[in-house]
Write a protein that holds these residues in place. Sequence first.
Motif, PDB file in Angstrom:
ATOM      1  N   MET A  14      19.175 -31.265  21.514  1.00 55.78           N
ATOM      2  CA  MET A  14      19.897 -31.609  22.740  1.00 55.78           C
ATOM      3  C   MET A  14      19.216 -32.708  23.557  1.00 55.78           C
ATOM      4  O   MET A  14      19.815 -33.224  24.497  1.00 55.78           O
ATOM      5  CB  MET A  14      20.058 -30.356  23.609  1.00 55.78           C
ATOM      6  CG  MET A  14      21.000 -29.326  23.019  1.00 55.78           C
ATOM      7  SD  MET A  14      21.407 -27.965  24.138  1.00 55.78           S
ATOM      8  CE  MET A  14      19.802 -27.215  24.384  1.00 55.78           C
ATOM      9  N   THR A  15      17.979 -33.083  23.202  1.00 62.90           N
ATOM     10  CA  THR A  15      17.288 -34.105  23.987  1.00 62.90           C
ATOM     11  C   THR A  15      17.019 -35.394  23.217  1.00 62.90           C
ATOM     12  O   THR A  15      17.239 -36.485  23.760  1.00 62.90           O
ATOM     13  CB  THR A  15      15.946 -33.571  24.520  1.00 62.90           C
ATOM     14  OG1 THR A  15      15.120 -33.149  23.410  1.00 62.90           O
ATOM     15  CG2 THR A  15      16.158 -32.398  25.453  1.00 62.90           C
ATOM     16  N   PRO A  17      18.510 -37.019  20.537  1.00 64.73           N
ATOM     17  CA  PRO A  17      19.603 -37.982  20.385  1.00 64.73           C
ATOM     18  C   PRO A  17      19.961 -38.695  21.686  1.00 64.73           C
ATOM     19  O   PRO A  17      20.160 -39.915  21.696  1.00 64.73           O
ATOM     20  CB  PRO A  17      20.759 -37.104  19.876  1.00 64.73           C
ATOM     21  CG  PRO A  17      20.089 -35.958  19.192  1.00 64.73           C
ATOM     22  CD  PRO A  17      18.878 -35.690  20.024  1.00 64.73           C
ATOM     23  N   PHE A  18      20.053 -37.947  22.794  1.00 60.02           N
ATOM     24  CA  PHE A  18      20.371 -38.574  24.073  1.00 60.02           C
ATOM     25  C   PHE A  18      19.258 -39.519  24.506  1.00 60.02           C
ATOM     26  O   PHE A  18      19.509 -40.573  25.097  1.00 60.02           O
ATOM     27  CB  PHE A  18      20.605 -37.507  25.136  1.00 60.02           C
ATOM     28  CG  PHE A  18      21.838 -36.676  24.884  1.00 60.02           C
ATOM     29  CD1 PHE A  18      23.094 -37.186  25.116  1.00 60.02           C
ATOM     30  CD2 PHE A  18      21.732 -35.383  24.403  1.00 60.02           C
ATOM     31  CE1 PHE A  18      24.233 -36.433  24.878  1.00 60.02           C
ATOM     32  CE2 PHE A  18      22.854 -34.617  24.155  1.00 60.02           C
ATOM     33  CZ  PHE A  18      24.115 -35.146  24.401  1.00 60.02           C
ATOM     34  N   LEU A  19      18.016 -39.137  24.234  1.00 57.21           N
ATOM     35  CA  LEU A  19      16.886 -39.971  24.624  1.00 57.21           C
ATOM     36  C   LEU A  19      16.933 -41.322  23.929  1.00 57.21           C
ATOM     37  O   LEU A  19      16.793 -42.374  24.565  1.00 57.21           O
ATOM     38  CB  LEU A  19      15.577 -39.244  24.298  1.00 57.21           C
ATOM     39  CG  LEU A  19      14.290 -39.986  24.657  1.00 57.21           C
ATOM     40  CD1 LEU A  19      14.179 -40.123  26.165  1.00 57.21           C
ATOM     41  CD2 LEU A  19      13.086 -39.241  24.100  1.00 57.21           C
ATOM     42  N   ILE A  21      19.479 -42.729  22.521  1.00 57.51           N
ATOM     43  CA  ILE A  21      20.696 -43.468  22.855  1.00 57.51           C
ATOM     44  C   ILE A  21      20.555 -44.182  24.198  1.00 57.51           C
ATOM     45  O   ILE A  21      20.859 -45.377  24.321  1.00 57.51           O
ATOM     46  CB  ILE A  21      21.912 -42.527  22.875  1.00 57.51           C
ATOM     47  CG1 ILE A  21      22.276 -42.108  21.440  1.00 57.51           C
ATOM     48  CG2 ILE A  21      23.121 -43.203  23.525  1.00 57.51           C
ATOM     49  CD1 ILE A  21      23.344 -41.042  21.373  1.00 57.51           C
ATOM     50  N   PHE A  22      20.064 -43.476  25.209  1.00 56.08           N
ATOM     51  CA  PHE A  22      20.035 -44.031  26.552  1.00 56.08           C
ATOM     52  C   PHE A  22      18.780 -44.845  26.860  1.00 56.08           C
ATOM     53  O   PHE A  22      18.800 -45.699  27.737  1.00 56.08           O
ATOM     54  CB  PHE A  22      20.170 -42.911  27.582  1.00 56.08           C
ATOM     55  CG  PHE A  22      21.525 -42.275  27.602  1.00 56.08           C
ATOM     56  CD1 PHE A  22      22.632 -42.984  28.034  1.00 56.08           C
ATOM     57  CD2 PHE A  22      21.699 -40.974  27.176  1.00 56.08           C
ATOM     58  CE1 PHE A  22      23.894 -42.406  28.038  1.00 56.08           C
ATOM     59  CE2 PHE A  22      22.957 -40.379  27.173  1.00 56.08           C
ATOM     60  CZ  PHE A  22      24.057 -41.103  27.613  1.00 56.08           C
ATOM     61  N   THR A  25      18.222 -47.498  22.589  1.00 56.68           N
ATOM     62  CA  THR A  25      19.281 -48.168  21.836  1.00 56.68           C
ATOM     63  C   THR A  25      19.467 -49.588  22.341  1.00 56.68           C
ATOM     64  O   THR A  25      19.640 -49.807  23.524  1.00 56.68           O
ATOM     65  CB  THR A  25      20.616 -47.411  21.956  1.00 56.68           C
ATOM     66  OG1 THR A  25      20.439 -46.109  21.435  1.00 56.68           O
ATOM     67  CG2 THR A  25      21.700 -48.118  21.176  1.00 56.68           C
ATOM     68  N   GLN A 112      30.104 -34.932  12.559  1.00 58.43           N
ATOM     69  CA  GLN A 112      29.336 -34.587  13.745  1.00 58.43           C
ATOM     70  C   GLN A 112      29.966 -33.417  14.506  1.00 58.43           C
ATOM     71  O   GLN A 112      29.260 -32.583  15.068  1.00 58.43           O
ATOM     72  CB  GLN A 112      29.230 -35.812  14.667  1.00 58.43           C
ATOM     73  CG  GLN A 112      28.425 -36.945  14.046  1.00 58.43           C
ATOM     74  CD  GLN A 112      28.361 -38.161  14.956  1.00 58.43           C
ATOM     75  OE1 GLN A 112      27.883 -38.079  16.074  1.00 58.43           O
ATOM     76  NE2 GLN A 112      28.857 -39.284  14.479  1.00 58.43           N
ATOM     77  N   THR A 182      22.345 -38.587  13.707  1.00 57.00           N
ATOM     78  CA  THR A 182      22.065 -39.485  14.833  1.00 57.00           C
ATOM     79  C   THR A 182      21.665 -40.866  14.340  1.00 57.00           C
ATOM     80  O   THR A 182      22.114 -41.885  14.892  1.00 57.00           O
ATOM     81  CB  THR A 182      20.941 -38.905  15.713  1.00 57.00           C
ATOM     82  OG1 THR A 182      21.305 -37.606  16.152  1.00 57.00           O
ATOM     83  CG2 THR A 182      20.690 -39.792  16.921  1.00 57.00           C
TER      84      THR A 182
END
Length: 235
Positions: A14-15, A17-19, A21-22, A25, A112, A182
């Motif tokens: 939960m952390t 992939p978001f990390l 990406i934001f 990336t 996904q 991811t």
Amino acid sequence: VSLIQLTRVLLVVMTIPFLVIFLFTKQNGAAQTSAGAVSAGALHPGLTPVLLTAGFILAAWLASKGAKRLKFPAPWLLGSMIGVAAAEIGVSALAGKDMLAWWPPEANQLSQIFLGATIGSKMYKSMFTGVTRVLTVGFISSVGLIAAMILSAIAVSKLTGISMITSVLAFSPGGIAEMAATSITLHEDSTFVVAVQVIRIVLVIAMLPPFYRLLHHLSQLKRAHGERGRAERGT
């Protein structure tokens, strides 16, 4: 053990992939052009790419069954990847050129969705009842592990020139399927990510059981020595 491991996996999934990406990336023109070409090809497939897709699906299923029989880690992912890669290389070698299969853009999104639904379905209320202390320890230790992993990934990226996103996903202590999905979504080196993840799992499986057996043996010797000492003092 199960709750702490589940806490770790959930935090990573939960952390991380978001990390990436934001924070890491950086969309470039090459990645966008490549994605656009794939999408365009998926809208107008020919007969040969469709037949290749059917053949690759069969190769993925057979290789997954073989990987499961051989007790590979993540057999459905690793087996299908090896099977399709072998089939792709073989067909391209026979044809004398790279042969591209037809994969609709919705296929990646659908995979996904199934992956997310599978992870979510494994969580239920009773797992978190009366285990506040265990979850607290698991959360703190998992956060520390993730922070150490990110620092190590940054160091590896700087020293080797590997993409920051690829390095973070490759060394993340989470599931192979989640990190691979991811990396594919972000157009990173999914092969490297899966390879490093598999090496990590193999090393853990190979090294930890003997280490735990050694600790258990030393604990038994210490306990026997303590009981012998108490018996001698008693006599």
